[in-house]
Design a protein around this motif. Structure first.
Motif, PDB file in Angstrom:
ATOM      1  N   LYS A  63      15.148  -2.487   2.807  1.00  0.00           N
ATOM      2  CA  LYS A  63      14.050  -2.950   3.647  1.00  0.00           C
ATOM      3  C   LYS A  63      12.744  -2.712   2.908  1.00  0.00           C
ATOM      4  O   LYS A  63      12.631  -1.787   2.104  1.00  0.00           O
ATOM      5  CB  LYS A  63      14.049  -2.187   4.973  1.00  0.00           C
ATOM      6  N   ASP A  64      11.736  -3.569   3.185  1.00  0.00           N
ATOM      7  CA  ASP A  64      10.424  -3.318   2.598  1.00  0.00           C
ATOM      8  C   ASP A  64       9.921  -1.949   3.049  1.00  0.00           C
ATOM      9  O   ASP A  64      10.306  -1.442   4.105  1.00  0.00           O
ATOM     10  CB  ASP A  64       9.433  -4.404   3.015  1.00  0.00           C
ATOM     11  N   ILE A  65       9.045  -1.361   2.229  1.00  0.00           N
ATOM     12  CA  ILE A  65       8.581  -0.005   2.495  1.00  0.00           C
ATOM     13  C   ILE A  65       7.058   0.053   2.454  1.00  0.00           C
ATOM     14  O   ILE A  65       6.432  -0.547   1.577  1.00  0.00           O
ATOM     15  CB  ILE A  65       9.140   0.983   1.445  1.00  0.00           C
ATOM     16  N   ASP A  66       6.469   0.741   3.415  1.00  0.00           N
ATOM     17  CA  ASP A  66       5.049   1.086   3.386  1.00  0.00           C
ATOM     18  C   ASP A  66       4.938   2.538   2.927  1.00  0.00           C
ATOM     19  O   ASP A  66       5.391   3.458   3.617  1.00  0.00           O
ATOM     20  CB  ASP A  66       4.398   0.924   4.761  1.00  0.00           C
ATOM     21  N   TYR A  67       4.358   2.749   1.758  1.00  0.00           N
ATOM     22  CA  TYR A  67       4.179   4.083   1.205  1.00  0.00           C
ATOM     23  C   TYR A  67       2.780   4.621   1.517  1.00  0.00           C
ATOM     24  O   TYR A  67       1.814   3.857   1.610  1.00  0.00           O
ATOM     25  CB  TYR A  67       4.347   4.071  -0.317  1.00  0.00           C
ATOM     26  N   THR A  68       2.710   5.925   1.646  1.00  0.00           N
ATOM     27  CA  THR A  68       1.429   6.609   1.758  1.00  0.00           C
ATOM     28  C   THR A  68       1.360   7.669   0.664  1.00  0.00           C
ATOM     29  O   THR A  68       2.219   8.558   0.587  1.00  0.00           O
ATOM     30  CB  THR A  68       1.269   7.293   3.130  1.00  0.00           C
ATOM     31  N   GLY A  69       0.364   7.549  -0.222  1.00  0.00           N
ATOM     32  CA  GLY A  69       0.208   8.491  -1.324  1.00  0.00           C
ATOM     33  C   GLY A  69      -0.948   9.447  -1.080  1.00  0.00           C
ATOM     34  O   GLY A  69      -2.006   9.039  -0.598  1.00  0.00           O
ATOM     35  N   THR A  70      -0.731  10.714  -1.391  1.00  0.00           N
ATOM     36  CA  THR A  70      -1.784  11.727  -1.287  1.00  0.00           C
ATOM     37  C   THR A  70      -2.396  11.918  -2.672  1.00  0.00           C
ATOM     38  O   THR A  70      -1.698  12.266  -3.628  1.00  0.00           O
ATOM     39  CB  THR A  70      -1.214  13.063  -0.783  1.00  0.00           C
ATOM     40  N   MET A  71      -3.715  11.686  -2.771  1.00  0.00           N
ATOM     41  CA  MET A  71      -4.420  11.764  -4.046  1.00  0.00           C
ATOM     42  C   MET A  71      -5.329  12.995  -4.080  1.00  0.00           C
ATOM     43  O   MET A  71      -5.991  13.317  -3.091  1.00  0.00           O
ATOM     44  CB  MET A  71      -5.257  10.505  -4.266  1.00  0.00           C
ATOM     45  N   VAL A  72      -5.332  13.690  -5.229  1.00  0.00           N
ATOM     46  CA  VAL A  72      -6.176  14.879  -5.411  1.00  0.00           C
ATOM     47  C   VAL A  72      -6.890  14.757  -6.757  1.00  0.00           C
ATOM     48  O   VAL A  72      -6.272  14.395  -7.766  1.00  0.00           O
ATOM     49  CB  VAL A  72      -5.325  16.166  -5.375  1.00  0.00           C
ATOM     50  N   ARG A  73      -8.212  15.083  -6.762  1.00  0.00           N
ATOM     51  CA  ARG A  73      -8.953  15.072  -8.020  1.00  0.00           C
ATOM     52  C   ARG A  73      -8.862  16.452  -8.659  1.00  0.00           C
ATOM     53  O   ARG A  73      -9.202  17.468  -8.052  1.00  0.00           O
ATOM     54  CB  ARG A  73     -10.421  14.734  -7.788  1.00  0.00           C
ATOM     55  N   ARG A  74      -8.379  16.486  -9.927  1.00  0.00           N
ATOM     56  CA  ARG A  74      -8.238  17.730 -10.654  1.00  0.00           C
ATOM     57  C   ARG A  74      -8.885  17.577 -12.023  1.00  0.00           C
ATOM     58  O   ARG A  74      -8.519  16.676 -12.777  1.00  0.00           O
ATOM     59  CB  ARG A  74      -6.768  18.111 -10.817  1.00  0.00           C
ATOM     60  N   GLU A  75      -9.822  18.458 -12.288  1.00  0.00           N
ATOM     61  CA  GLU A  75     -10.528  18.449 -13.575  1.00  0.00           C
ATOM     62  C   GLU A  75     -11.066  17.056 -13.888  1.00  0.00           C
ATOM     63  O   GLU A  75     -10.981  16.560 -15.011  1.00  0.00           O
ATOM     64  CB  GLU A  75      -9.599  18.938 -14.695  1.00  0.00           C
ATOM     65  N   GLY A  76     -11.601  16.437 -12.845  1.00  0.00           N
ATOM     66  CA  GLY A  76     -12.252  15.144 -13.017  1.00  0.00           C
ATOM     67  C   GLY A  76     -11.343  13.943 -12.976  1.00  0.00           C
ATOM     68  O   GLY A  76     -11.828  12.802 -13.029  1.00  0.00           O
ATOM     69  N   SER A  77     -10.013  14.153 -12.853  1.00  0.00           N
ATOM     70  CA  SER A  77      -9.075  13.025 -12.830  1.00  0.00           C
ATOM     71  C   SER A  77      -8.283  13.025 -11.526  1.00  0.00           C
ATOM     72  O   SER A  77      -7.854  14.085 -11.043  1.00  0.00           O
ATOM     73  CB  SER A  77      -8.102  13.112 -14.010  1.00  0.00           C
ATOM     74  N   TRP A  78      -8.079  11.826 -10.971  1.00  0.00           N
ATOM     75  CA  TRP A  78      -7.295  11.687  -9.752  1.00  0.00           C
ATOM     76  C   TRP A  78      -5.804  11.664 -10.101  1.00  0.00           C
ATOM     77  O   TRP A  78      -5.377  11.030 -11.063  1.00  0.00           O
ATOM     78  CB  TRP A  78      -7.667  10.410  -9.014  1.00  0.00           C
ATOM     79  N   LYS A  79      -4.994  12.374  -9.283  1.00  0.00           N
ATOM     80  CA  LYS A  79      -3.550  12.423  -9.467  1.00  0.00           C
ATOM     81  C   LYS A  79      -2.848  12.153  -8.136  1.00  0.00           C
ATOM     82  O   LYS A  79      -3.357  12.496  -7.061  1.00  0.00           O
ATOM     83  CB  LYS A  79      -3.113  13.806  -9.976  1.00  0.00           C
ATOM     84  N   LEU A  80      -1.660  11.564  -8.239  1.00  0.00           N
ATOM     85  CA  LEU A  80      -0.806  11.365  -7.066  1.00  0.00           C
ATOM     86  C   LEU A  80       0.000  12.644  -6.847  1.00  0.00           C
ATOM     87  O   LEU A  80       0.830  13.012  -7.678  1.00  0.00           O
ATOM     88  CB  LEU A  80       0.131  10.178  -7.304  1.00  0.00           C
ATOM     89  N   CYS A  81      -0.253  13.333  -5.732  1.00  0.00           N
ATOM     90  CA  CYS A  81       0.375  14.639  -5.504  1.00  0.00           C
ATOM     91  C   CYS A  81       1.367  14.646  -4.349  1.00  0.00           C
ATOM     92  O   CYS A  81       2.004  15.676  -4.086  1.00  0.00           O
ATOM     93  CB  CYS A  81      -0.691  15.703  -5.250  1.00  0.00           C
ATOM     94  N   GLY A  82       1.508  13.541  -3.665  1.00  0.00           N
ATOM     95  CA  GLY A  82       2.467  13.481  -2.567  1.00  0.00           C
ATOM     96  C   GLY A  82       2.780  12.040  -2.232  1.00  0.00           C
ATOM     97  O   GLY A  82       1.939  11.148  -2.413  1.00  0.00           O
ATOM     98  N   LEU A  83       3.994  11.798  -1.740  1.00  0.00           N
ATOM     99  CA  LEU A  83       4.394  10.430  -1.423  1.00  0.00           C
ATOM    100  C   LEU A  83       5.304  10.464  -0.198  1.00  0.00           C
ATOM    101  O   LEU A  83       6.261  11.242  -0.144  1.00  0.00           O
ATOM    102  CB  LEU A  83       5.136   9.804  -2.597  1.00  0.00           C
TER     103      LEU A  83
END
Length: 407
Positions: A380-400
């Motif tokens: 089935k198609d999926i709607d994802y929600t990503g948690t983004m955190v800025r670390r040392e000036g760069s954004w990272k995906l930290c949760g899904l």
């Protein structure tokens, strides 16, 4: 009909003295009634939910229900168990006869119109139970001209006729126990429902019955709640997440289902409450680097550039996110194999919300392509929600997290 939860205040009679004089005793107040819950369960699903001869229920669903009740402040001796057959669950919830239902209750678009769901707490898939001597039935396509039995109110039989075997003969019974009796007697050629349920029946009849072992749908078991009760939905979803995080989920699984030979899918990673949408923020107020990083996450995923994708992920959650990606990508599925080798997917960002300079959430939609129609219930198609955190000036995906979209 969730009972009002009130803190128990113990007020004892107290005698005070002052200057040698005894005061009038404070009258003892009556205790408030204990907190209670009525929970809907199945009575006939080995490994998940069955009743012992003395009437005490046990199984994975029962342990899950007791865990939830405890976190809501209700002790086991104040739980009333009520049978919730497949065709009765919606009426029991919306009439107020039960507070919630834990009864192998798959979350579907149709059911979400009638009730709300918390969780999910278990991932499983539809399969077939056949006689041990049966050599000609391995997959649902083999059921043309044969009789398959399911419980009244289940969606299993409709799925087989609609997608796999138009000439299948359908038989419905009140319970799966009755279907299994028909299978043993020869009245039915197969029983179809989720493999976790079928494994329990196969374990009860060793040498007589077997599970075919080819899941052809993907089901998410949720806690059924009265439609629109978002407060309870949110609370129970948080409790289910806690149950997985503290190791109780794994303990319940091994204690109840390992003996049946059931091989489970990984613990659920889907924790978006189905009744709540992720609202996108105003794009003019978003950090430009954040927007670029969310686009890079989807672009590397679409290109199957997993090294580039992983470079955008927080190290401490990289393995967990990898597990989600592998679990829901057709090319890596080991159950269907060559049947979906040409399937693909495309991710599209649908919204970004920034809560503060260092934290954000973004939503993206994954649409599957070239999936055979009969397996649309599996991919089935999926709607994802990503948690983004800025670390040392760069954004990272930290949760899904993810929420399946019904086709």
């Amino acid at each position: 009909m969730l009972r009002a939860f009130r803190a128990v205040a113990l007020t004892a009679g107290l005698t005070l003295t002052a200057c040698g004089q005894q005061t009038t005793p404070i009258p003892q107040q009556p205790l408030p009634p204990p907190r209670t819950l009525t929970i809907g369960i199945k009575f006939d699903q080995p490994g998940l939910s069955v009743r012992a001869p003395d009437g005490t229920p046990h199984g994975f669903d029962i342990d899950t229900a007791r865990y939830i009740a405890a976190k809501l402040g209700v002790t086991p001796d104040h739980i009333t168990w009520k049978e919730a057959r497949s065709d009765q669950r919606e009426n029991l919830l919306n009439s107020g006869a039960v507070d919630f239902v834990v009864a192998s209750y798959s979350i579907t678009a149709g059911r979400q119109q009638l009730v709300s769901f918390a969780g999910p707490y278990l991932m499983t898939g539809q399969d077939l139970l056949v006689r041990q001597s049966e050599k000609d039935i391995e997959r649902p396509e083999d059921l043309d001209g044969r009789t398959v039995c399911t419980a009244e109110g289940s969606t299993s039989a409709d799925k087989i006729r609609r997608s796999f075997a138009q000439d299948v003969k359908l038989s419905t019974r009140d319970t799966y126990t009755q279907c299994v009796a028909d299978l043993i007697s020869g009245t039915a050629d197969a029983v179809s429902t989720d493999d976790v349920i079928l494994a329990g029946f196969a374990h009860e009849h060793p040498g007589m019955l077997r599970v075919a072992g080819h899941r052809f749908t993907r089901e998410r078991y949720g806690i059924g709640i009265r439609k629109g009760d978002l407060d309870l939905q949110t609370r129970i979803t948080a409790i289910v997440r806690m149950m997985i995080d503290d190791g109780s989920w794994r303990r319940f699984l091994e204690g109840n289902l390992a003996a049946t030979g059931y091989v489970p899918l990984p613990e659920p990673v889907v924790f978006n409450a189905p009744d709540r949408a992720v609202e996108p923020g105003d794009p003019t107020t978003l950090d430009a680097d954040l927007v670029q990083t969310t686009k890079a996450v989807t672009a590397t995923s679409n290109a199957r550039d997993w090294e580039g994708f992983r470079s955008l992920v927080c190290p401490e959650t990289a393995d967990e996110i990898d597990q989600i990606v592998l679990q829901y990508t057709p090319q890596y599925d080991k159950t269907l194999g060559a049947e979906v080798k040409s399937a693909g997917f495309t991710n599209t960002v649908t919204g970004v919300t920034q809560t503060d300079p260092n934290n954000a959430t973004f939503a993206f939609h994954e649409a599957f392509t070239n999936v055979p129609d009969k397996y649309r219930g599996y991919f089935k198609d999926i709607d994802y929600t990503g948690t983004m955190v800025r670390r040392e000036g760069s954004w990272k995906l930290c949760g899904l997290a993810a929420d399946f979209v019904e086709p």
